[in-house]
Scaffold this motif. Structure first.
Motif, mmCIF file in Angstrom:
data_model
loop_
_atom_site.group_PDB
_atom_site.id
_atom_site.type_symbol
_atom_site.label_atom_id
_atom_site.label_comp_id
_atom_site.label_asym_id
_atom_site.label_seq_id
_atom_site.Cartn_x
_atom_site.Cartn_y
_atom_site.Cartn_z
ATOM 1 N N ALA A 49 -17.524 -6.527 25.079
ATOM 2 C CA ALA A 49 -18.444 -7.662 24.990
ATOM 3 C C ALA A 49 -19.843 -7.194 25.375
ATOM 4 O O ALA A 49 -20.010 -6.406 26.302
ATOM 5 C CB ALA A 49 -17.986 -8.775 25.923
ATOM 6 N N CYS A 50 -20.823 -7.692 24.680
ATOM 7 C CA CYS A 50 -22.210 -7.338 24.973
ATOM 8 C C CYS A 50 -22.571 -7.795 26.393
ATOM 9 O O CYS A 50 -22.323 -8.949 26.759
ATOM 10 C CB CYS A 50 -23.114 -8.024 23.947
ATOM 11 N N PRO A 51 -23.145 -6.918 27.207
ATOM 12 C CA PRO A 51 -23.476 -7.310 28.584
ATOM 13 C C PRO A 51 -24.650 -8.293 28.649
ATOM 14 O O PRO A 51 -24.880 -8.934 29.669
ATOM 15 C CB PRO A 51 -23.841 -5.984 29.264
ATOM 16 N N TYR B 121 -23.965 -1.249 19.726
ATOM 17 C CA TYR B 121 -25.054 -2.093 19.246
ATOM 18 C C TYR B 121 -24.504 -3.503 19.124
ATOM 19 O O TYR B 121 -23.391 -3.706 18.622
ATOM 20 C CB TYR B 121 -25.537 -1.579 17.885
ATOM 21 N N CYS B 122 -25.245 -4.478 19.637
ATOM 22 C CA CYS B 122 -24.794 -5.862 19.543
ATOM 23 C C CYS B 122 -25.427 -6.504 18.312
ATOM 24 O O CYS B 122 -26.653 -6.599 18.208
ATOM 25 C CB CYS B 122 -25.193 -6.647 20.793
ATOM 26 N N ARG B 123 -24.572 -6.936 17.384
ATOM 27 C CA ARG B 123 -25.086 -7.539 16.150
ATOM 28 C C ARG B 123 -25.582 -8.964 16.396
ATOM 29 O O ARG B 123 -26.384 -9.483 15.655
ATOM 30 C CB ARG B 123 -24.011 -7.532 15.062
ATOM 31 N N ALA B 124 -25.086 -9.584 17.479
ATOM 32 C CA ALA B 124 -25.495 -10.958 17.779
ATOM 33 C C ALA B 124 -26.910 -11.004 18.347
ATOM 34 O O ALA B 124 -27.752 -11.740 17.851
ATOM 35 C CB ALA B 124 -24.503 -11.589 18.751
ATOM 36 N N CYS B 125 -27.186 -10.207 19.391
ATOM 37 C CA CYS B 125 -28.525 -10.280 20.002
ATOM 38 C C CYS B 125 -29.368 -9.045 19.688
ATOM 39 O O CYS B 125 -30.490 -8.917 20.154
ATOM 40 C CB CYS B 125 -28.425 -10.511 21.507
ATOM 41 N N GLN B 126 -28.798 -8.147 18.884
ATOM 42 C CA GLN B 126 -29.516 -6.970 18.388
ATOM 43 C C GLN B 126 -30.031 -6.044 19.482
ATOM 44 O O GLN B 126 -31.085 -5.429 19.338
ATOM 45 C CB GLN B 126 -30.652 -7.410 17.452
#
Ligand code: ZN
Lengths: 151, 276
Positions: A112-114, A137-142
Protein backbone atom coordinates in the motif's frame (compact mmCIF):
# COMPACT_ATOMS: atom_id res chain seq x y z
CA UNK A 1 14.10 -3.85 36.87
CA UNK A 2 17.46 -3.50 35.20
CA UNK A 3 16.23 -5.53 32.24
CA UNK A 4 13.39 -3.08 31.61
CA UNK A 5 15.89 -0.26 31.80
CA UNK A 6 18.08 -2.12 29.32
CA UNK A 7 15.24 -2.43 26.78
CA UNK A 8 14.44 1.28 27.18
CA UNK A 9 17.99 2.12 26.23
CA UNK A 10 17.99 -0.23 23.26
CA UNK A 11 14.77 1.43 22.11
CA UNK A 12 16.74 4.69 21.77
CA UNK A 13 19.03 3.17 19.16
CA UNK A 14 17.85 3.51 15.57
CA UNK A 15 18.95 2.25 12.19
CA UNK A 16 20.95 5.15 10.64
CA UNK A 17 19.17 4.52 7.35
CA UNK A 18 15.70 4.65 8.96
CA UNK A 19 16.19 7.17 11.80
CA UNK A 20 12.64 6.97 13.17
CA UNK A 21 12.55 3.25 13.77
CA UNK A 22 14.23 1.74 16.79
CA UNK A 23 16.20 -1.48 16.45
CA UNK A 24 13.81 -3.08 18.95
CA UNK A 25 10.83 -2.32 16.72
CA UNK A 26 12.76 -3.54 13.69
CA UNK A 27 13.12 -6.89 15.45
CA UNK A 28 16.91 -6.77 15.47
CA UNK A 29 17.31 -7.49 19.18
CA UNK A 30 17.30 -11.24 19.70
CA UNK A 31 18.41 -11.24 23.31
CA UNK A 32 19.37 -8.80 26.07
CA UNK A 33 20.30 -9.83 29.57
CA UNK A 34 21.96 -8.59 32.72
CA UNK A 35 23.84 -11.04 34.91
CA UNK A 36 25.65 -9.45 37.79
CA UNK A 37 28.02 -6.93 36.27
CA UNK A 38 27.68 -8.35 32.74
CA UNK A 39 25.34 -7.10 30.04
CA UNK A 40 24.96 -9.22 26.93
CA UNK A 41 23.04 -8.10 23.87
CA UNK A 42 22.57 -10.26 20.81
CA UNK A 43 21.64 -8.51 17.56
CA UNK A 44 20.60 -10.14 14.29
CA UNK A 45 21.15 -8.31 11.00
CA UNK A 46 18.18 -7.53 8.79
CA UNK A 47 20.30 -8.19 5.69
CA UNK A 48 23.73 -9.87 5.90
CA UNK A 49 25.28 -7.37 3.54
CA UNK A 50 23.85 -4.33 5.30
CA UNK A 51 26.71 -1.96 6.12
CA UNK A 52 24.62 -0.30 8.86
CA UNK A 53 24.84 -3.33 11.13
CA UNK A 54 28.34 -2.52 12.35
CA UNK A 55 27.34 1.07 13.04
CA UNK A 56 24.32 -0.17 14.97
CA UNK A 57 26.52 -2.52 16.99
CA UNK A 58 28.78 0.41 17.91
CA UNK A 59 25.82 2.62 18.78
CA UNK A 60 24.37 -0.02 21.09
CA UNK A 61 27.76 -0.37 22.76
CA UNK A 62 28.04 3.41 23.26
CA UNK A 63 24.51 3.83 24.60
CA UNK A 64 24.89 0.98 27.07
CA UNK A 65 28.28 2.16 28.21
CA UNK A 66 26.87 5.62 28.92
CA UNK A 67 23.97 4.18 30.92
CA UNK A 68 25.88 1.43 32.73
CA UNK A 69 29.43 2.72 33.05
CA UNK A 70 30.48 0.08 35.57
CA UNK A 71 29.19 -2.95 33.70
CA UNK A 72 31.05 -5.19 31.27
CA UNK A 73 29.16 -4.94 27.99
CA UNK A 74 29.15 -7.41 25.15
CA UNK A 75 27.20 -6.72 21.97
CA UNK A 76 27.34 -9.44 19.36
CA UNK A 77 25.93 -9.86 15.89
CA UNK A 78 24.84 -13.34 15.00
CA UNK A 79 22.80 -15.26 12.46
CA UNK A 80 21.54 -17.74 15.08
CA UNK A 81 17.99 -16.75 14.29
CA UNK A 82 17.33 -15.55 10.75
CA UNK A 83 15.76 -12.11 10.76
CA UNK A 84 12.48 -11.84 8.88
CA UNK A 85 10.06 -9.02 8.22
CA UNK A 86 7.42 -10.43 10.59
CA UNK A 87 9.74 -9.44 13.46
CA UNK A 88 8.90 -5.77 12.80
CA UNK A 89 6.46 -4.61 15.49
CA UNK A 90 3.26 -2.64 14.85
CA UNK A 91 5.01 0.44 16.24
CA UNK A 92 7.83 -0.25 13.79
CA UNK A 93 5.43 -0.57 10.87
CA UNK A 94 3.77 2.73 11.79
CA UNK A 95 7.15 4.45 12.10
CA UNK A 96 8.24 3.10 8.71
CA UNK A 97 5.11 4.50 7.15
CA UNK A 98 5.67 7.88 8.77
CA UNK A 99 9.15 7.86 7.21
CA UNK A 100 7.55 7.40 3.78
CA UNK A 101 8.56 3.74 3.56
CA UNK A 102 5.79 1.21 2.99
CA UNK A 103 5.91 -1.57 5.59
CA UNK A 104 6.43 -5.06 4.14
CA UNK A 105 3.37 -6.88 2.82
CA UNK A 106 2.78 -10.61 2.41
CA UNK A 107 4.53 -10.46 -0.96
CA UNK A 108 5.88 -7.94 -3.47
CA UNK A 109 2.43 -7.24 -4.92
CA UNK A 110 0.84 -6.57 -1.54
CA UNK A 111 2.06 -3.02 -1.03
CA UNK A 112 0.00 0.00 0.00
CA UNK A 113 1.23 3.48 -0.80
CA UNK A 114 2.55 5.10 2.41
CA UNK A 115 1.16 8.48 1.30
CA UNK A 116 -2.40 7.70 0.18
CA UNK A 117 -2.84 4.12 1.50
CA UNK A 118 -4.12 2.84 -1.82
CA UNK A 119 -2.99 -0.44 -3.34
CA UNK A 120 -2.78 0.81 -6.92
CA UNK A 121 1.00 0.54 -6.87
CA UNK A 122 3.58 -0.65 -9.38
CA UNK A 123 6.90 -2.34 -8.60
CA UNK A 124 9.58 -0.36 -10.42
CA UNK A 125 12.73 -2.08 -9.19
CA UNK A 126 13.39 -4.86 -6.69
CA UNK A 127 16.34 -2.88 -5.40
CA UNK A 128 16.43 0.69 -4.18
CA UNK A 129 18.64 2.93 -2.05
CA UNK A 130 19.31 0.22 0.54
CA UNK A 131 19.35 -3.58 0.55
CA UNK A 132 16.13 -3.80 2.51
CA UNK A 133 13.90 -1.78 0.17
CA UNK A 134 12.32 -1.95 -3.27
CA UNK A 135 11.18 0.92 -5.45
CA UNK A 136 7.49 1.49 -6.24
CA UNK A 137 5.28 4.00 -7.99
CA UNK A 138 1.79 4.87 -6.80
CA UNK A 139 -0.61 5.23 -9.72
CA UNK A 140 -3.25 6.80 -7.47
CA UNK A 141 -1.27 9.75 -6.06
CA UNK A 142 1.62 9.54 -8.54
CA UNK A 143 4.34 9.44 -5.93
CA UNK A 144 7.39 7.23 -6.15
CA UNK A 145 8.14 5.51 -2.85
CA UNK A 146 10.21 2.77 -1.29
CA UNK A 147 8.83 -0.34 0.40
CA UNK A 148 10.45 -2.72 2.85
CA UNK A 149 11.15 -6.04 1.13
CA UNK A 150 9.30 -9.05 2.51
CA UNK A 151 11.85 -11.56 3.81
CA UNK B 1 25.88 -42.31 4.43
CA UNK B 2 24.68 -41.69 7.97
CA UNK B 3 23.92 -38.16 8.89
CA UNK B 4 26.96 -36.73 10.66
CA UNK B 5 26.36 -34.64 13.71
CA UNK B 6 26.72 -30.95 13.14
CA UNK B 7 29.77 -29.14 14.41
CA UNK B 8 30.73 -25.54 15.01
CA UNK B 9 33.67 -23.85 13.27
CA UNK B 10 35.54 -23.93 16.57
CA UNK B 11 35.27 -27.73 16.61
CA UNK B 12 35.97 -28.07 12.89
CA UNK B 13 39.25 -26.21 13.27
CA UNK B 14 40.89 -29.28 14.78
CA UNK B 15 39.51 -31.93 12.39
CA UNK B 16 41.70 -31.90 9.24
CA UNK B 17 39.17 -33.21 6.68
CA UNK B 18 36.36 -30.99 7.87
CA UNK B 19 38.65 -28.04 8.05
CA UNK B 20 39.97 -28.45 4.51
CA UNK B 21 36.46 -28.84 3.11
CA UNK B 22 35.00 -25.88 5.03
CA UNK B 23 37.87 -23.67 4.03
CA UNK B 24 37.65 -24.68 0.36
CA UNK B 25 33.95 -24.01 -0.07
CA UNK B 26 34.15 -20.73 1.84
CA UNK B 27 37.01 -19.43 -0.31
CA UNK B 28 35.01 -20.19 -3.44
CA UNK B 29 31.90 -18.43 -2.16
CA UNK B 30 33.81 -15.46 -0.74
CA UNK B 31 36.05 -14.91 -3.76
CA UNK B 32 33.10 -15.25 -6.18
CA UNK B 33 31.07 -12.63 -4.32
CA UNK B 34 34.02 -10.29 -3.87
CA UNK B 35 34.95 -10.20 -7.55
CA UNK B 36 31.36 -9.96 -8.86
CA UNK B 37 30.70 -7.22 -6.28
CA UNK B 38 33.72 -5.38 -7.65
CA UNK B 39 32.49 -5.73 -11.24
CA UNK B 40 29.02 -4.55 -10.13
CA UNK B 41 30.30 -1.41 -8.45
CA UNK B 42 32.23 -0.46 -11.62
CA UNK B 43 28.78 0.36 -13.05
CA UNK B 44 28.14 3.17 -10.55
CA UNK B 45 27.12 6.21 -12.55
CA UNK B 46 26.92 4.17 -15.77
CA UNK B 47 23.86 1.94 -15.37
CA UNK B 48 21.07 2.29 -17.98
CA UNK B 49 18.97 4.70 -15.90
CA UNK B 50 19.10 6.49 -12.58
CA UNK B 51 16.89 4.09 -10.58
CA UNK B 52 18.91 1.16 -11.85
CA UNK B 53 22.11 2.93 -10.90
CA UNK B 54 20.89 3.01 -7.31
CA UNK B 55 19.53 -0.54 -7.47
CA UNK B 56 22.68 -2.05 -8.93
CA UNK B 57 24.76 -0.20 -6.34
CA UNK B 58 22.70 -1.95 -3.66
CA UNK B 59 23.34 -5.31 -5.30
CA UNK B 60 27.08 -4.57 -5.39
CA UNK B 61 26.97 -3.70 -1.71
CA UNK B 62 25.16 -6.93 -0.89
CA UNK B 63 27.64 -9.06 -2.83
CA UNK B 64 30.54 -7.48 -0.99
CA UNK B 65 28.62 -7.81 2.29
CA UNK B 66 28.05 -11.52 1.67
CA UNK B 67 31.75 -11.91 0.81
CA UNK B 68 32.59 -10.14 4.09
CA UNK B 69 30.50 -12.67 5.99
CA UNK B 70 32.21 -15.65 4.31
CA UNK B 71 35.65 -14.10 4.95
CA UNK B 72 34.62 -13.56 8.57
CA UNK B 73 33.90 -17.29 8.90
CA UNK B 74 37.31 -18.02 7.33
CA UNK B 75 38.96 -15.74 9.87
CA UNK B 76 37.38 -17.89 12.60
CA UNK B 77 39.47 -20.75 11.16
CA UNK B 78 42.53 -18.62 12.05
CA UNK B 79 43.35 -17.80 8.43
CA UNK B 80 43.87 -14.08 8.97
CA UNK B 81 41.59 -11.10 9.33
CA UNK B 82 38.52 -10.68 7.19
CA UNK B 83 39.91 -7.57 5.50
CA UNK B 84 43.32 -9.13 4.85
CA UNK B 85 41.66 -12.15 3.26
CA UNK B 86 39.62 -9.89 0.99
CA UNK B 87 42.41 -7.55 -0.02
CA UNK B 88 45.87 -9.03 0.38
CA UNK B 89 45.72 -12.52 -1.16
CA UNK B 90 47.47 -12.76 -4.56
CA UNK B 91 45.54 -13.83 -7.67
CA UNK B 92 46.86 -17.41 -7.63
CA UNK B 93 45.33 -17.96 -4.19
CA UNK B 94 41.90 -16.80 -5.33
CA UNK B 95 39.26 -19.43 -5.99
CA UNK B 96 36.65 -17.39 -7.86
CA UNK B 97 35.33 -18.56 -11.21
CA UNK B 98 37.16 -17.02 -14.17
CA UNK B 99 33.76 -16.02 -15.61
CA UNK B 100 33.22 -13.56 -12.75
CA UNK B 101 36.55 -11.77 -13.21
CA UNK B 102 35.87 -11.05 -16.89
CA UNK B 103 35.66 -7.28 -17.47
CA UNK B 104 32.20 -5.74 -17.90
CA UNK B 105 33.10 -4.84 -21.46
CA UNK B 106 35.57 -2.65 -23.28
CA UNK B 107 37.43 0.22 -21.64
CA UNK B 108 37.78 0.81 -17.92
CA UNK B 109 35.76 2.55 -15.28
CA UNK B 110 37.81 5.72 -15.64
CA UNK B 111 38.56 5.62 -19.35
CA UNK B 112 35.92 5.12 -22.05
CA UNK B 113 33.79 2.57 -20.23
CA UNK B 114 31.94 0.87 -23.10
CA UNK B 115 30.43 -1.71 -20.79
CA UNK B 116 28.04 -4.42 -21.83
CA UNK B 117 24.85 -4.37 -19.74
CA UNK B 118 23.38 -7.53 -21.28
CA UNK B 119 26.55 -9.49 -20.51
CA UNK B 120 26.72 -8.03 -16.99
CA UNK B 121 23.16 -9.14 -16.23
CA UNK B 122 23.47 -12.57 -17.87
CA UNK B 123 26.76 -13.33 -16.12
CA UNK B 124 25.23 -12.17 -12.84
CA UNK B 125 22.24 -14.43 -13.40
CA UNK B 126 24.57 -17.44 -13.85
CA UNK B 127 26.37 -16.44 -10.64
CA UNK B 128 23.10 -16.06 -8.70
CA UNK B 129 21.84 -19.47 -9.82
CA UNK B 130 25.14 -21.15 -8.88
CA UNK B 131 25.45 -19.49 -5.48
CA UNK B 132 21.85 -20.41 -4.70
CA UNK B 133 22.53 -24.04 -5.66
CA UNK B 134 25.52 -24.06 -3.29
CA UNK B 135 23.61 -22.37 -0.49
CA UNK B 136 20.71 -24.77 -0.93
CA UNK B 137 23.11 -27.66 -0.31
CA UNK B 138 24.79 -25.82 2.56
CA UNK B 139 21.52 -25.48 4.47
CA UNK B 140 22.14 -29.19 5.30
CA UNK B 141 25.86 -28.75 5.96
CA UNK B 142 27.63 -30.50 8.83
CA UNK B 143 29.11 -27.09 9.66
CA UNK B 144 26.63 -25.17 11.82
CA UNK B 145 27.72 -21.68 10.76
CA UNK B 146 27.57 -22.60 7.06
CA UNK B 147 23.98 -23.75 7.55
CA UNK B 148 23.00 -20.52 9.31
CA UNK B 149 24.67 -18.35 6.66
CA UNK B 150 23.02 -20.37 3.89
CA UNK B 151 19.51 -20.00 5.36
CA UNK B 152 19.91 -16.25 5.64
CA UNK B 153 21.77 -15.44 2.42
CA UNK B 154 19.58 -17.72 0.31
CA UNK B 155 16.55 -15.59 1.18
CA UNK B 156 18.41 -12.47 0.03
CA UNK B 157 19.83 -14.02 -3.15
CA UNK B 158 16.31 -14.74 -4.43
CA UNK B 159 15.93 -11.02 -5.02
CA UNK B 160 19.20 -10.86 -6.96
CA UNK B 161 18.14 -13.68 -9.26
CA UNK B 162 14.68 -12.16 -9.73
CA UNK B 163 16.27 -8.81 -10.62
CA UNK B 164 18.43 -10.37 -13.36
CA UNK B 165 15.56 -12.53 -14.68
CA UNK B 166 13.38 -9.46 -15.00
CA UNK B 167 16.09 -7.57 -16.89
CA UNK B 168 16.68 -10.46 -19.29
CA UNK B 169 12.94 -10.72 -20.01
CA UNK B 170 12.63 -6.95 -20.38
CA UNK B 171 15.51 -6.74 -22.84
CA UNK B 172 13.91 -9.52 -24.90
CA UNK B 173 10.25 -8.49 -24.74
CA UNK B 174 10.48 -4.73 -24.81
CA UNK B 175 13.70 -4.31 -26.73
CA UNK B 176 14.15 -4.03 -30.46
CA UNK B 177 16.04 -6.48 -32.65
CA UNK B 178 19.40 -5.06 -31.59
CA UNK B 179 18.50 -5.54 -27.95
CA UNK B 180 17.50 -9.16 -28.59
CA UNK B 181 20.72 -9.83 -30.47
CA UNK B 182 22.69 -8.44 -27.56
CA UNK B 183 20.97 -10.76 -25.11
CA UNK B 184 21.76 -13.73 -27.36
CA UNK B 185 25.38 -12.66 -27.59
CA UNK B 186 25.49 -12.15 -23.82
CA UNK B 187 24.32 -15.72 -23.30
CA UNK B 188 26.94 -17.03 -25.74
CA UNK B 189 29.72 -14.97 -24.10
CA UNK B 190 28.70 -16.02 -20.59
CA UNK B 191 28.36 -19.65 -21.60
CA UNK B 192 31.77 -19.64 -23.23
CA UNK B 193 33.47 -18.79 -19.93
CA UNK B 194 31.16 -20.66 -17.57
CA UNK B 195 32.98 -24.01 -17.39
CA UNK B 196 34.58 -23.38 -14.00
CA UNK B 197 31.56 -21.70 -12.41
CA UNK B 198 29.60 -24.83 -11.37
CA UNK B 199 32.79 -26.58 -10.29
CA UNK B 200 34.53 -27.40 -7.02
CA UNK B 201 38.03 -27.92 -8.38
CA UNK B 202 37.97 -31.68 -7.86
CA UNK B 203 36.91 -31.57 -4.21
CA UNK B 204 33.37 -32.90 -4.66
CA UNK B 205 34.17 -36.23 -2.97
CA UNK B 206 35.68 -34.56 0.08
CA UNK B 207 32.73 -32.18 0.27
CA UNK B 208 30.29 -35.08 0.21
CA UNK B 209 32.18 -37.41 2.55
CA UNK B 210 32.53 -34.72 5.18
CA UNK B 211 28.95 -33.56 4.53
CA UNK B 212 30.24 -30.00 4.46
CA UNK B 213 28.49 -29.63 1.06
CA UNK B 214 25.98 -32.49 0.87
CA UNK B 215 25.28 -33.59 -2.70
CA UNK B 216 28.19 -31.53 -4.07
CA UNK B 217 28.64 -33.76 -7.12
CA UNK B 218 25.03 -33.22 -8.27
CA UNK B 219 25.04 -29.43 -8.15
CA UNK B 220 26.62 -28.84 -11.55
CA UNK B 221 23.89 -30.85 -13.29
CA UNK B 222 21.08 -29.12 -11.42
CA UNK B 223 22.70 -25.76 -12.16
CA UNK B 224 22.65 -26.37 -15.92
CA UNK B 225 19.10 -27.69 -15.73
CA UNK B 226 17.93 -24.47 -14.13
CA UNK B 227 19.81 -22.32 -16.65
CA UNK B 228 18.41 -24.29 -19.59
CA UNK B 229 14.87 -24.26 -18.24
CA UNK B 230 14.95 -20.47 -17.93
CA UNK B 231 16.67 -19.67 -21.21
CA UNK B 232 14.69 -22.38 -23.01
CA UNK B 233 11.38 -20.88 -21.90
CA UNK B 234 12.51 -17.56 -23.38
CA UNK B 235 13.47 -19.18 -26.67
CA UNK B 236 17.12 -18.32 -26.14
CA UNK B 237 19.42 -20.90 -27.66
CA UNK B 238 22.35 -21.75 -25.38
CA UNK B 239 25.35 -22.87 -27.45
CA UNK B 240 26.07 -26.51 -26.69
CA UNK B 241 28.94 -27.04 -24.31
CA UNK B 242 31.28 -24.57 -22.70
CA UNK B 243 34.86 -23.87 -23.73
CA UNK B 244 37.31 -25.32 -21.24
CA UNK B 245 39.78 -22.66 -20.33
CA UNK B 246 41.47 -21.74 -17.08
CA UNK B 247 39.92 -23.09 -13.90
CA UNK B 248 39.65 -20.45 -11.19
CA UNK B 249 38.71 -23.11 -8.64
CA UNK B 250 42.30 -24.35 -9.01
CA UNK B 251 43.82 -20.90 -8.76
CA UNK B 252 44.15 -20.32 -12.53
CA UNK B 253 43.15 -16.82 -13.59
CA UNK B 254 43.27 -14.31 -16.42
CA UNK B 255 45.20 -11.02 -16.11
CA UNK B 256 41.83 -9.30 -15.57
CA UNK B 257 41.76 -10.57 -11.96
CA UNK B 258 45.19 -9.14 -11.19
CA UNK B 259 44.13 -5.78 -12.65
CA UNK B 260 40.95 -5.80 -10.55
CA UNK B 261 42.86 -6.73 -7.39
CA UNK B 262 45.21 -3.81 -7.87
CA UNK B 263 42.28 -1.41 -7.97
CA UNK B 264 40.24 -2.79 -5.09
CA UNK B 265 43.15 -3.25 -2.71
CA UNK B 266 45.09 -0.11 -3.62
CA UNK B 267 43.92 1.95 -0.66
CA UNK B 268 43.97 -0.96 1.78
CA UNK B 269 47.57 -1.77 0.91
CA UNK B 270 48.64 1.77 1.83
CA UNK B 271 48.14 0.86 5.46
CA UNK B 272 46.59 -2.53 6.14
CA UNK B 273 44.59 -2.55 9.34
CA UNK B 274 43.97 1.22 9.35
CA UNK B 275 40.65 2.27 10.87
CA UNK B 276 38.51 4.30 8.46
ZN1 ZN C 1 -0.28 6.98 -3.26
Amino acid sequence: MLSAELMDILREVTDPEIPRVSIVDLGMVEGASVKGEHITVSLIPTFVGCPAQMLIQEKVQEHLLAAFPTHAISVRLSLEVPWSTDRITDTGRQALKQSGIAPPGADLNDVACPFCNRHDTLLQNLFASTSCRSLYYCRACQNPFEAFKPL
Amino acid sequence: MARTERRSIQEIKDVPDLRVATQAVLFQLADDDMVIGFRDQEWLGLAPHIEEDVAFGSIAQEEIGHAAHYYELLSQLDLGSRDDLASLRPAEERRNSVLLERPNGLGTYLESPHFDWAFTIMRHYFHDVWEMRCLGALTQSAAIELGLAADKILAEKRYHRAHQELWIKTMLDRGDEQSQERVKKALADTNEWAADLPDFGGQECLFEETRIVPGASTLSTSFWQEIDAFTGALGLPRPSGTVTRLNGRRGQHTPALQEALEVWSEVYRLEPGAQW
